[in-house]
Every structure is written in structure tokens, then in C-alpha cells.
Design an enzyme around this catalytic site. Sequence first.
Site, PDB file in Angstrom:
ATOM      1  N   PHE A  19      45.965  92.944  60.651  1.00  0.00           N
ATOM      2  CA  PHE A  19      45.605  91.904  61.058  1.00  0.00           C
ATOM      3  C   PHE A  19      44.401  92.382  62.377  1.00  0.00           C
ATOM      4  CE2 PHE A  19      49.273  90.543  59.515  1.00  0.00           C
ATOM      5  CZ  PHE A  19      48.842  89.364  58.703  1.00  0.00           C
ATOM      6  N   ASP A  20      43.428  91.946  62.513  1.00  0.00           N
ATOM      7  CA  ASP A  20      42.634  91.863  63.857  1.00  0.00           C
ATOM      8  C   ASP A  20      43.310  90.742  64.500  1.00  0.00           C
ATOM      9  OD1 ASP A  20      40.476  92.339  65.473  1.00  0.00           O
ATOM     10  OD2 ASP A  20      39.427  90.769  64.805  1.00  0.00           O
ATOM     11  N   GLY A  21      42.717  91.032  65.881  1.00  0.00           N
ATOM     12  CA  GLY A  21      43.316  89.955  66.802  1.00  0.00           C
ATOM     13  C   GLY A  21      42.348  88.875  67.219  1.00  0.00           C
TER      14      GLY A  21
END
Length: 298
Positions: A161-163
Site C-alpha cells: 500500500f501507498d500511504g
Amino acid sequence: MPYSLANQLVVAISSRALFDFESENTLFESGDASAYKALQLKLLDQPANPGVAYALVQKLLALNDGNTHRVEVVILSRNDPVSGLRAFRSAEHHGLTLERGVFTQGRPPFKYLNALHANLFLSMNEADVRDALAAGFPAARVYPQSVHAAGRHPTEIRIAFDGDAVLFSDEAERIYQQGGLSEFQRHERTHVTRPLPPGPFKPLLEALHRLQRADAPVRLRTALVTARSAPAHERAIRTLMDWQIEVDEAMFLGGLEKGPFLREFEPDFFFDDQTGHCLSGALAVPTGQVVAGIANGG
């Protein structure tokens, strides 16, 4: 008593994200619905090849064992019911246990996510993904050109996941775009102890965290892959701690291209909001764009 999807991870997925219907989709996009239906009927006994999200679905379904049903995958598609027959036939051919599907014959299908209690919606239709996100469901537009999962970790499900604008809100990204890197870093230092507001994929991460604690035959492994760097990394870590969620790996890349790092982590799927990161990721792993936040006109 009716069957309940409560306490299960529910993944709604379009038939095109699950199977390779790219050539057939050309006819569908032309608007000739009757010709598309006739083609799918003609190919009914020809199983479709796995699509971009196939490996993820296959591994998630492996979390079900014996009488313990942890994951439900539902086909949610703009296809017509006749074309849906081929999707189910293809699933049966590949050994995927899919029992439920909703086929809307060209109409937006996202409204059924609520009835399904969906934790994730995957589709190649950007409008449907935007509608799902606006309705509060984790959703991503699957990149059709994505490299398929390598299949090197049969006993692990790996999700990256990106943040900002994915797990977290796009609050910090807005500061960065408005004031540049120095203002972004100043803002993050000032608010280091204040948890970031949740983003659209926090509910999915929570659901996966619950599955990580289950005694399942397949292990879940998660990673945070973000363009943040020190000192802005601390607020991201503190936010996850406040949520009482642990990720297995965290990569603070400070603007480095994400693709090479994803190639090493080898996730079954990667979620990011920014087109550039998705294009880089798609060269290495199955990728979906979370079309939310300021980077996507939100």
C-alpha cells in the site's frame, strides 16, 4: 435463515479484472451489446486466461479451509447475465470457488457494494471505482497492462500500500502540493504526534490485520511503500501504532521510483493513488490506482 457475509473479507471484482477479457472488451466498448453477448456465448466453453487480479483472488480464497469461510469473492460486473456464464465457467475451470455474482448489463454496479458489505472493489472501469470510493468503499482501478504476479510465494499473500491518499488521508499531500517539500516536512514535524486521518483503504488494512491473526493455511504479509522520507516517516509509523495495526515491511523512498522495490517485495497486488507510481508499479507487479484525493482531482 439466510446466508450471511458478516465477519468475512468480501472482495467484489469485475470479470475483466479477474480474467483476461481484453480482446472481448473491445467489442463491448464499441457499444454493440448484442454482438458482445453473442461472442461470449460462442466462447462459453473456452475458459478465459487469468487476469491481473487473478493471483490475488486465488490466494485469498485459499484462506478458506474446511468449515471456516474467511473470504468471499463476488463477481460484480457491467456484463450481461449471459456473458456472466463464461466468467463462472472460467472460474470453475481454474478451480476458483465463486458462488455469487451481480451482472448489471451496462449499468453502474457499485450500488450493490453496500448489500455485499464489500471490503474491496476491483474494476478496470474508472467511473465505477470513483463512485465506489465516493460511497466509502476501498476501490481501485486495475491497470490492464500490469505484470501478473510471479507466484513465487504460494503460502503467502503479499499486499503493498501507498500511504497518503490510500491508507491515510491526502491531508499531507495537499500541504506538499501547496507549499512544497520544506512546508510539508515542517507540517509533519509539527504534527508528528497527531495521527493522520484515515484514508480510503484503512478499512481494508484493518480487515487484513484481523485475518493475519487467524490460524489460516496462508499467511498475509503487508507493506507500506511510500514516497515519504525522514523526518516525515515518523508520523506514518505513529499513525499505524495509534490504529494498533502493524505492517510487515515499510519502505520510505523519498521520491525514488517504486517499481524496483516492488519487484523485490513481489506483492500479489499494489495500491497507489498517483499515476506515475502506478505506471512504475505496473511494470513490476499487479497494480491498482486508488483514484482519490488531490492527485486525482479530489
